[in-house]
Scaffold this motif. Structure first.
Motif, PDB file in Angstrom:
ATOM      1  N   GLN A  12       0.823  -1.206   0.000  1.00 51.87           N
ATOM      2  CA  GLN A  12       0.000   0.000   0.000  1.00 51.87           C
ATOM      3  C   GLN A  12       0.862   1.262   0.000  1.00 51.87           C
ATOM      4  N   ASP A  13       1.973   1.238   0.728  1.00 52.22           N
ATOM      5  CA  ASP A  13       2.897   2.382   0.717  1.00 52.22           C
ATOM      6  C   ASP A  13       3.480   2.587  -0.672  1.00 52.22           C
TER       7      ASP A  13
ATOM      8  N   SER B 223       2.117   1.639  -3.464  1.00 47.47           N
ATOM      9  CA  SER B 223       1.021   2.086  -4.323  1.00 47.47           C
ATOM     10  C   SER B 223       0.815   3.593  -4.201  1.00 47.47           C
ATOM     11  N   ALA B 224       0.810   4.096  -2.978  1.00 46.34           N
ATOM     12  CA  ALA B 224       0.621   5.535  -2.757  1.00 46.34           C
ATOM     13  C   ALA B 224       1.765   6.337  -3.389  1.00 46.34           C
ATOM     14  N   SER B 225       2.990   5.857  -3.228  1.00 44.82           N
ATOM     15  CA  SER B 225       4.147   6.535  -3.815  1.00 44.82           C
ATOM     16  C   SER B 225       4.078   6.539  -5.338  1.00 44.82           C
TER      17      SER B 225
ATOM     18  N   CYS C  33       1.409   6.189  -7.202  1.00 43.90           N
ATOM     19  CA  CYS C  33       0.296   7.041  -7.661  1.00 43.90           C
ATOM     20  C   CYS C  33       0.706   8.518  -7.649  1.00 43.90           C
TER      21      CYS C  33
END
Length: 61
Positions: free
Chosen positions: A47-48, A50-52, A54
């Motif tokens: 998830q980390d 993915s956020a980066s 994005c």
């Protein structure tokens, strides 16, 4: 029923994060293979990543 990301299993997170990484690479930024199931993993969650990814995709777009 629409599923939100928080409800995704780990494999779905990995698949989507790889798609985002591929989109970033298509725009010219190459990211290392460092997701939790890859040889370059260094402790960040999928998830980390993915956020980066994005954020990087948004900046490049």
């Amino acid at each position: 029923m629409t599923r939100r990301g928080a409800d995704w299993p780990d494999e779905e997170w990995l698949d989507e994060t790889r798609r985002i990484r591929h989109a970033v690479a298509t725009l010219g930024d190459h990211l290392s293979l460092c997701l939790p199931d890859e040889r370059g993993a260094y402790g960040k969650s999928t998830q980390d990543h993915s956020a980066s990814y994005c954020a990087q995709l948004k900046a490049r777009a």
